[in-house]
Design a protein around this motif. Structure first.
Motif, PDB file in Angstrom:
ATOM      1  N   GLN A   1      53.404  -5.607  99.720  1.00 14.95           N
ATOM      2  CA  GLN A   1      52.195  -4.934  99.255  1.00 14.95           C
ATOM      3  C   GLN A   1      51.393  -5.858  98.359  1.00 14.95           C
ATOM      4  N   CYS A   2      50.104  -5.928  98.583  1.00 11.34           N
ATOM      5  CA  CYS A   2      49.228  -6.688  97.685  1.00 11.34           C
ATOM      6  C   CYS A   2      49.127  -5.943  96.360  1.00 11.34           C
ATOM      7  N   SER A   3      49.134  -6.699  95.272  1.00  5.44           N
ATOM      8  CA  SER A   3      49.035  -6.077  93.946  1.00  5.44           C
ATOM      9  C   SER A   3      47.709  -5.354  93.770  1.00  5.44           C
ATOM     10  N   GLY A   4      46.724  -5.695  94.603  1.00  3.80           N
ATOM     11  CA  GLY A   4      45.424  -5.027  94.520  1.00  3.80           C
ATOM     12  C   GLY A   4      45.316  -3.817  95.427  1.00  3.80           C
TER      13      GLY A   4
ATOM     14  N   ILE B   1      55.510 -16.222  98.423  1.00  2.00           N
ATOM     15  CA  ILE B   1      54.774 -17.468  98.696  1.00  2.00           C
ATOM     16  C   ILE B   1      54.914 -17.915 100.157  1.00  2.00           C
ATOM     17  N   LYS B   2      53.764 -18.030 100.823  1.00  2.00           N
ATOM     18  CA  LYS B   2      53.731 -18.470 102.226  1.00  2.00           C
ATOM     19  C   LYS B   2      53.778 -19.991 102.289  1.00  2.00           C
ATOM     20  N   TYR B   3      54.123 -20.503 103.475  1.00  2.00           N
ATOM     21  CA  TYR B   3      54.143 -21.963 103.714  1.00  2.00           C
ATOM     22  C   TYR B   3      54.809 -22.664 102.536  1.00  2.00           C
ATOM     23  N   ILE B   4      55.936 -22.119 102.090  1.00  2.00           N
ATOM     24  CA  ILE B   4      56.533 -22.637 100.845  1.00  2.00           C
ATOM     25  C   ILE B   4      56.997 -24.082 101.031  1.00  2.00           C
TER      26      ILE B   4
ATOM     27  N   ARG C   1      46.358 -11.242 103.430  1.00  5.52           N
ATOM     28  CA  ARG C   1      45.645 -11.611 102.209  1.00  5.52           C
ATOM     29  C   ARG C   1      45.977 -13.091 101.949  1.00  5.52           C
ATOM     30  N   ASN C   2      44.968 -13.919 102.012  1.00  6.89           N
ATOM     31  CA  ASN C   2      45.140 -15.335 101.693  1.00  6.89           C
ATOM     32  C   ASN C   2      44.174 -15.706 100.584  1.00  6.89           C
ATOM     33  N   ASN C   3      44.678 -16.363  99.530  1.00  9.02           N
ATOM     34  CA  ASN C   3      43.811 -16.780  98.429  1.00  9.02           C
ATOM     35  C   ASN C   3      43.018 -18.020  98.806  1.00  9.02           C
ATOM     36  N   LEU C   4      43.603 -18.827  99.691  1.00  6.36           N
ATOM     37  CA  LEU C   4      42.934 -20.010 100.228  1.00  6.36           C
ATOM     38  C   LEU C   4      42.864 -19.808 101.730  1.00  6.36           C
ATOM     39  N   PRO C   5      41.999 -20.529 102.418  1.00  3.52           N
ATOM     40  CA  PRO C   5      42.048 -20.436 103.880  1.00  3.52           C
ATOM     41  C   PRO C   5      43.448 -20.819 104.370  1.00  3.52           C
TER      42      PRO C   5
ATOM     43  N   LEU D   1      51.404 -17.807 111.476  1.00  2.00           N
ATOM     44  CA  LEU D   1      50.694 -18.562 110.434  1.00  2.00           C
ATOM     45  C   LEU D   1      50.099 -17.628 109.375  1.00  2.00           C
ATOM     46  N   ALA D   2      49.502 -16.545 109.805  1.00  7.91           N
ATOM     47  CA  ALA D   2      48.824 -15.635 108.866  1.00  7.91           C
ATOM     48  C   ALA D   2      49.784 -15.076 107.824  1.00  7.91           C
ATOM     49  N   HIS D   3      51.065 -15.007 108.167  1.00  7.76           N
ATOM     50  CA  HIS D   3      52.040 -14.405 107.248  1.00  7.76           C
ATOM     51  C   HIS D   3      52.983 -15.427 106.629  1.00  7.76           C
ATOM     52  N   GLY D   4      52.615 -16.720 106.753  1.00  8.66           N
ATOM     53  CA  GLY D   4      53.344 -17.722 105.981  1.00  8.66           C
ATOM     54  C   GLY D   4      54.288 -18.610 106.745  1.00  8.66           C
TER      55      GLY D   4
HETATM   56  N1  MSS Z   1      51.053 -17.607  99.656  1.00  6.64           N
HETATM   57  C1  MSS Z   1      50.244 -18.669  99.806  1.00  6.64           C
HETATM   58  N2  MSS Z   1      50.783 -19.891 100.064  1.00  6.64           N
HETATM   59  N3  MSS Z   1      48.888 -18.562  99.749  1.00  6.64           N
HETATM   60  C2  MSS Z   1      48.303 -17.360  99.454  1.00  6.64           C
HETATM   61  O1  MSS Z   1      47.091 -17.303  99.379  1.00  6.64           O
HETATM   62  N4  MSS Z   1      48.613 -14.990  98.932  1.00  6.64           N
HETATM   63  C3  MSS Z   1      49.522 -14.051  98.337  1.00  6.64           C
HETATM   64  C4  MSS Z   1      50.883 -14.018  99.058  1.00  6.64           C
HETATM   65  N5  MSS Z   1      51.387 -15.338  99.285  1.00  6.64           N
HETATM   66  C5  MSS Z   1      49.133 -16.221  99.248  1.00  6.64           C
HETATM   67  C6  MSS Z   1      50.538 -16.400  99.391  1.00  6.64           C
HETATM   68  C7  MSS Z   1      49.012 -12.653  98.245  1.00  6.64           C
HETATM   69  S1  MSS Z   1      47.968 -12.286  96.941  1.00  6.64           S
HETATM   70  C8  MSS Z   1      49.491 -11.635  99.028  1.00  6.64           C
HETATM   71  S2  MSS Z   1      49.089 -10.012  98.717  1.00  6.64           S
HETATM   72  C9  MSS Z   1      50.476 -11.923 100.118  1.00  6.64           C
HETATM   73  O2  MSS Z   1      50.727 -13.312 100.274  1.00  6.64           O
HETATM   74  C10 MSS Z   1      49.929 -11.347 101.436  1.00  6.64           C
HETATM   75  O3  MSS Z   1      50.817 -11.603 102.473  1.00  6.64           O
HETATM   76  P1  MSS Z   1      50.390 -11.294 103.989  1.00  6.64           P
HETATM   77  O4  MSS Z   1      51.501 -11.802 104.819  1.00  6.64           O
HETATM   78  O5  MSS Z   1      50.273  -9.770 104.128  1.00  6.64           O
HETATM   79  O6  MSS Z   1      49.066 -11.899 104.248  1.00  6.64           O
HETATM   80 MO1  MSS Z   1      47.940  -9.973  96.759  1.00  6.64          MO
HETATM   81  O7  MSS Z   1      49.045  -9.557  95.426  1.00  6.64           O
END
Ligand code: MSS
Length: 365
Positions: free
Chosen positions: A96-99, A209-212, A48-52, A190-193
């Motif tokens: 787990q994604c909150s959604g 937070i990925k790529y922190i 799940r990425n909010n931005l590309p 990359l996909a997981h940060g």
């Molecule tokens: N981080 C960053 N830097 N960006 C984005 O977009 N997203 C979120 C986290 N962190 C983001 C971040 C979300 S929103 C989620 S789930 C996660 O991540 C996912 O992870 P993977 O590794 O499975 O893709 Mo919903 O609550």
């Protein structure tokens, strides 16, 4: 069987047969593929990425990735190379994604209609945040929040606050948080940060937070939109606002992954199997019902316990006669929280831990 759509390059290594591609930035694990795996293979882990995702070149020199630590006595920037000398810890944790479970809301909230597959249990390795903070002289007094910023390059021409991924959690969460560089024993993809990700055990995905690139102890919550208005538990019919509860700790939850309607098996002896976890507490008990919640029996835990942030596998042996059965599970954590029957209605479909919503209906012959 239909040929799955090709996955975008940054997730081309995923097991396409095990996953549902909702969009290029939202990919779910199939319920049948989640099965009973205690540790989710990275190839099956949801995205799940909010931005590309950032350019893959940020992984060219992982060790050079730098994070700025602020709101401490001696603020400074540390490279991943330096962080690796400060401390080392490994932590199995449900991500787990909150959604997750939004797909069960009859109100059809906007956002990805995840059912159970926006969750996995994976092992993170990195340095405890508290050790980094100690090295820098400790957090400044009067800073109740730990605020972390993702390293995405933001699109030009729009207010950065409206798109940046920056979240605040209680500064106390530093106690068990990690700055992680490995996922299941491999450099974080990359996909997981990767190269570096914040892990706040027991908290919903959006806080991981990925790529922190910045971690700050702050007097206020971030005023980025994703914090002030995004991920709020908004009562039905109300717009999001900063006074509504933010998506933070996860709550007690469980579901059954076998049998499933697409793989019902035959009448007779059946091992009902599933997974259970909570936020800040371990799982104490899981009950299973084969009649939609009228009668319950204690399931037994199987497999090892990997700490309170990992999920537990449970099973119950039953004899199911031919016909249609509604199978449900209900978990209780060590603090006594019981998984509720009903979801808490909210506009954006967050935090669904309703046992009724996670029921599976199977027809056996
Ligand atoms: N981080 C960053 N830097 N960006 C984005 O977009 N997203 C979120 C986290 N962190 C983001 C971040 C979300 S929103 C989620 S789930 C996660 O991540 C996912 O992870 P993977 O590794 O499975 O893709 Mo919903 O609550």
């Amino acid at each position: 069987p239909p040929v799955p759509k090709p996955f975008p390059p940054y997730v081309s290594w995923k097991d396409t047969n095990a996953m549902i591609l909702h969009s290029s930035t939202t990919i779910e694990t199939k319920r049948a593929s989640q099965g009973m795996g205690l540790i989710t293979p990275a190839e099956h882990l949801y995205v799940r990425n909010n931005l590309p995702a950032p350019a893959a070149s940020i992984l060219d020199d992982r060790e050079a990735w730098a994070i700025s630590i602020e709101g401490v006595k001696n603020p400074r920037s540390l490279s991943l190379r330096e962080l690796k000398t400060v401390g080392l810890e490994s932590l199995p944790m449900v991500l787990q994604c909150s959604g997750n479970g939004r797909g069960f809301f009859p109100s059809k909230p906007s956002g990805t209609p995840w059912t159970v597959g926006a969750a996995g249990c994976v092992v993170w390795t990195g340095v405890p945040v508290r050790q980094v903070v100690e090295l820098l002289g400790g957090a400044l007094p009067g800073m109740p929040f730990m605020t972390s910023t993702g390293g995405e390059v933001l699109p030009a021409g729009i207010d950065p606050k409206s798109v940046m991924v920056e979240r605040s959690v209680s500064a106390q969460a530093m106690g068990e948080a990690l700055l992680a560089w490995e996922l299941n024993g491999q450099p974080i993809p990359l996909a997981h940060g990767g190269p570096l990700r914040l892990i706040v055990p027991g908290y919903q995905g959006v806080n991981q937070i990925k790529y922190i690139k910045r971690l700050a102890f702050t007097a206020q919550e971030s005023d980025a939109k994703i914090m002030s208005h995004g991920y709020r538990i908004s009562p039905p019919g109300t717009p999001s606002d900063p006074t509504q509860p933010s998506v933070q700790e996860m709550s007690v939850k469980s579901w059954i992954n076998s049998p499933l309607p697409e793989r019902p098996g035959t009448a007779g002896p059946v091992q009902i199997q599933g997974l259970a976890f909570a936020g800040a507490h371990a799982i104490k008990r899981v009950e299973v019902s084969v009649d939609g919640g009228k009668h319950w029996r204690d399931a037994r835990f199987i497999g090892p316990e990997l700490g309170k942030y990992a999920w537990r596998q449970f099973a119950l042996a039953v004899i199911l006669p031919p016909g249609t059965h509604q199978l449900v599970s209900r978990a209780t954590d060590t603090a006594g929280h019981v998984q509720p029957e009903q979801r808490l209605e909210n506009v954006h479909g967050y935090n669904n831990n309703s046992w009724a919503d996670h029921a599976v209906t199977v027809t056996l012959s």
